[in-house]
Motif scaffolding. Structure first.
Motif, PDB file in Angstrom:
ATOM      1  N   ASP A   8      12.326  34.550  29.090  1.00  0.00           N
ATOM      2  CA  ASP A   8      11.787  34.631  30.443  1.00  0.00           C
ATOM      3  C   ASP A   8      11.664  33.216  31.015  1.00  0.00           C
ATOM      4  O   ASP A   8      11.235  32.285  30.338  1.00  0.00           O
TER       5      ASP A   8
ATOM      6  N   ALA B  38       8.999  43.479  39.176  1.00  0.00           N
ATOM      7  CA  ALA B  38       9.554  42.584  40.194  1.00  0.00           C
ATOM      8  C   ALA B  38      11.077  42.632  40.207  1.00  0.00           C
ATOM      9  O   ALA B  38      11.692  42.474  41.259  1.00  0.00           O
TER      10      ALA B  38
ATOM     11  N   HIS C  54      13.936  46.406  31.879  1.00  0.00           N
ATOM     12  CA  HIS C  54      13.763  45.350  30.883  1.00  0.00           C
ATOM     13  C   HIS C  54      12.481  45.565  30.104  1.00  0.00           C
ATOM     14  O   HIS C  54      11.487  46.045  30.641  1.00  0.00           O
TER      15      HIS C  54
ATOM     16  N   HIS D 257       9.690  43.508  27.976  1.00  0.00           N
ATOM     17  CA  HIS D 257       9.140  42.192  27.657  1.00  0.00           C
ATOM     18  C   HIS D 257       8.695  42.175  26.195  1.00  0.00           C
ATOM     19  O   HIS D 257       7.948  43.067  25.771  1.00  0.00           O
TER      20      HIS D 257
END
Ligand code: AMP
Length: 115
Positions: free
Chosen positions: A31, A96, A101, A103
């Protein structure tokens, strides 16, 4: 692949990323604004906007995304200390980037709060 999607552009190599895993179906990269020493995003190469767009037939893909997260947690040395797997969905969930995805967050003691 969609031209507007930042993760599709990372996957295609158009936008640079710190990629830590790629098996042709699933890609993982660090990230850009990490919230912990390990903060990796695990994404399917195919553009899927989010959990709401998953369809029957995607079970194996979703399972493999979690298994890749587990593998990366081991590689990062955080499997024993622990980590958090998060999938944000939609506006209230704080999503966002509209490309599915997961994390992988760890390397420090995380807040007990889930929001
Ligand atoms: P979410 O809020 O779940 O949609 O998370 C999107 C994540 O993507 C955020 O943690 C961002 O820091 C991260 N992100 C956005 N652009 C990039 C990029 N170009 N490279 C790596 N991570 C990114």
């Amino acid at each position: 692949m969609t031209d507007e999607c930042v993760f599709c552009r990372i996957i295609s190599g158009e936008i640079p990323s710190n990629t830590v895993y790629d098996d042709g179906e699933i890609v993982a990269f660090r990230d850009v604004q990490p919230i912990a020493p390990t903060h990796i995003l695990i994404v399917p190469r195919r553009h899927i906007s989010g959990v709401n767009e998953l369809a029957p037939g995607d079970e194996a893909l979703v399972g493999r995304i979690v298994l890749v997260a587990r593998q990366l947690a081991q590689k990062e040395g955080i499997d024993e200390s622990g980590y958090r797997l998060v999938v944000n969905c939609g506006p209230d969930g704080g999503q966002a980037v509209m490309h599915l995805h997961l994390h992988l967050i760890g390397g420090r003691k995380l807040d007990d709060s889930l929001g």
